[in-house]
Scaffold this motif. Structure first.
Motif, PDB file in Angstrom:
ATOM      1  N   ILE A 135      -5.258   6.184   0.664  1.00 47.67           N
ATOM      2  CA  ILE A 135      -6.316   5.583  -0.294  1.00 47.67           C
ATOM      3  C   ILE A 135      -7.838   5.961   0.012  1.00 47.67           C
ATOM      4  CG2 ILE A 135      -7.194   3.345  -1.413  1.00 47.67           C
ATOM      5  CD1 ILE A 135      -4.540   2.202  -0.742  1.00 47.67           C
TER       6      ILE A 135
ATOM      7  N   ASP B  87      -3.108   1.973   4.975  1.00 43.37           N
ATOM      8  CA  ASP B  87      -2.180   3.145   4.269  1.00 43.37           C
ATOM      9  C   ASP B  87      -2.073   4.103   5.531  1.00 43.37           C
ATOM     10  OD1 ASP B  87      -4.864   3.994   4.890  1.00 43.37           O
ATOM     11  OD2 ASP B  87      -5.384   4.827   2.935  1.00 43.37           O
TER      12      ASP B  87
ATOM     13  N   GLU C 105       1.150   7.116  -6.415  1.00 45.13           N
ATOM     14  CA  GLU C 105       0.117   8.181  -6.720  1.00 45.13           C
ATOM     15  C   GLU C 105       0.481   9.435  -6.347  1.00 45.13           C
ATOM     16  OE1 GLU C 105      -3.195   5.836  -5.290  1.00 45.13           O
ATOM     17  OE2 GLU C 105      -3.325   4.367  -6.805  1.00 45.13           O
TER      18      GLU C 105
ATOM     19  N   VAL D 232       1.094  -1.212  -0.105  1.00 45.37           N
ATOM     20  CA  VAL D 232       0.037   0.140   0.106  1.00 45.37           C
ATOM     21  C   VAL D 232       0.859   1.314  -0.277  1.00 45.37           C
ATOM     22  CG1 VAL D 232      -1.619   1.203   1.565  1.00 45.37           C
ATOM     23  CG2 VAL D 232      -2.084  -1.100   1.234  1.00 45.37           C
TER      24      VAL D 232
ATOM     25  N   ASP E 237     -12.916   0.922   4.218  1.00 42.42           N
ATOM     26  CA  ASP E 237     -11.448   0.294   3.668  1.00 42.42           C
ATOM     27  C   ASP E 237     -11.026  -0.773   4.614  1.00 42.42           C
ATOM     28  OD1 ASP E 237      -9.200  -0.031   2.146  1.00 42.42           O
ATOM     29  OD2 ASP E 237      -8.272   1.663   2.442  1.00 42.42           O
TER      30      ASP E 237
ATOM     31  N   GLN F 225       1.967   1.665  -3.488  1.00 43.12           N
ATOM     32  CA  GLN F 225       1.150   2.270  -4.407  1.00 43.12           C
ATOM     33  C   GLN F 225       0.852   3.963  -3.868  1.00 43.12           C
ATOM     34  OE1 GLN F 225      -2.664   0.386  -3.570  1.00 43.12           O
ATOM     35  NE2 GLN F 225      -3.878   2.183  -4.613  1.00 43.12           N
ATOM     36  N   LEU F 226       0.689   4.239  -2.729  1.00 43.06           N
ATOM     37  CA  LEU F 226       0.772   5.752  -2.492  1.00 43.06           C
ATOM     38  C   LEU F 226       1.927   6.683  -3.068  1.00 43.06           C
ATOM     39  CD1 LEU F 226      -0.519   5.346   1.586  1.00 43.06           C
ATOM     40  CD2 LEU F 226      -1.815   6.043  -0.714  1.00 43.06           C
TER      41      LEU F 226
END
Length: 280
Positions: free
Chosen positions: A151, A221, A146, A139, A198, A142-143
């Motif tokens: 998220i 996250d 992005e 995660v 989430d 991914q953050l």
């Protein structure tokens, strides 16, 4: 074979199968976060089952040890002629010693089974820690890709989208004093399902001051979500929950004027406007 030991062996086999299935999922494999969360939930359920089995064996061991002590006391008392005639049963002494040996053998077997289960539990705990760390790392990557702090989650109620009180300063409906509202209020009928926005770990589930029945979840996250004024909570502290899972029921407990869920999002120890953190 004694029926109890058949059951113990059967349960042990089931537990070993679960362990093998979990161990086969090496966290270095290219599994999705959702898949890993599923495995983590299965792992937690296995840990609960193992703990229950260990507790059950502890109770049986305690009973067996007391039984063994009674048999030994009886043999000792009989040998020292300290037992009253009225309590003496006409059982050959050889059978008394056989009974003692039988119970001792059962205790040894129970302790061995308990040891196997404890080792399996430890393996599951280690596997669970690895899985959770793997999810957090994925995660985090991914953050970074992005350029986000967190998220976005889903809306905490199905079908109910209206907001009766928004984020920010307002006149408190009970105290009538201007104060900062840390979340949003979403009205819905009593006992409507409240959903985890989430996946994450429940860090609090209970009653808290003006919040009434409240559930707090720390997500992978790093953000924390809060669901307050619940009529009831259906998850417990430490539970792994998936996005969309029912965690509580809408209510009006605590300082509340009607059925609704008070929802908050906390990022880096600061409350943000929840509207910016969930998809409506």
């Amino acid at each position: 074979m004694n029926e109890y030991f058949k059951n113990v062996i059967y349960k042990l086999c089931i537990s070993l199968v679960l362990l093998i299935s979990l161990s086969s999922y090496n966290t270095s494999y290219a599994l999705s976060v959702e898949d890993k969360v599923d495995i983590l939930i299965q792992n937690q359920e296995t840990q609960k089952n193992l703990n229950e089995k260990i507790k059950e064996l502890d109770n049986i061991l305690e009973s067996k040890n007391k039984e063994l002590d009674n048999v030994k006391d009886y043999i000792d008392n009989e040998g020292n002629e300290k037992i009253e005639v009225i309590t003496i049963s006409f059982v050959p002494k050889e059978e008394e010693y056989d009974e003692s040996e039988k119970i001792t053998s059962e205790i040894i077997t129970l302790e061995q089974n308990k040891s196997v289960l404890e080792e399996e539990l430890q393996d599951n705990i280690i596997e669970g820690v690895k899985l959770e760390k793997s999810i957090e790392e994925e995660v985090s990557m991914q953050l970074k890709e992005e350029g986000s702090e967190f998220i976005e989650g889903i809306w905490p109620l199905n079908d109910y989208k209206d907001i009766s009180s928004g984020f920010g300063y307002r006149i408190h409906p009970i105290t009538q004093v201007k104060s900062f509202h840390k979340g949003i209020d979403i009205p819905a009928p009593q006992d409507t399902d409240v959903l985890a926005t989430d996946s994450g770990v429940v860090i609090f589930s209970g009653y808290q001051n003006g919040y009434g029945n409240v559930v707090k979840i720390k997500h992978f996250d790093g953000k924390i979500t809060v669901y307050a004024h619940n009529n009831s909570n259906v998850v417990s502290k430490g539970d792994i929950v998936k996005q969309g899972q029912v965690i509580s029921k809408v209510g009006t407990t605590g300082n509340s004027t009607g059925n609704h869920v008070h929802f908050e999002i906390i990022v880096n120890d600061e409350n943000i406007n929840p509207i910016k953190g969930i998809i409506r």
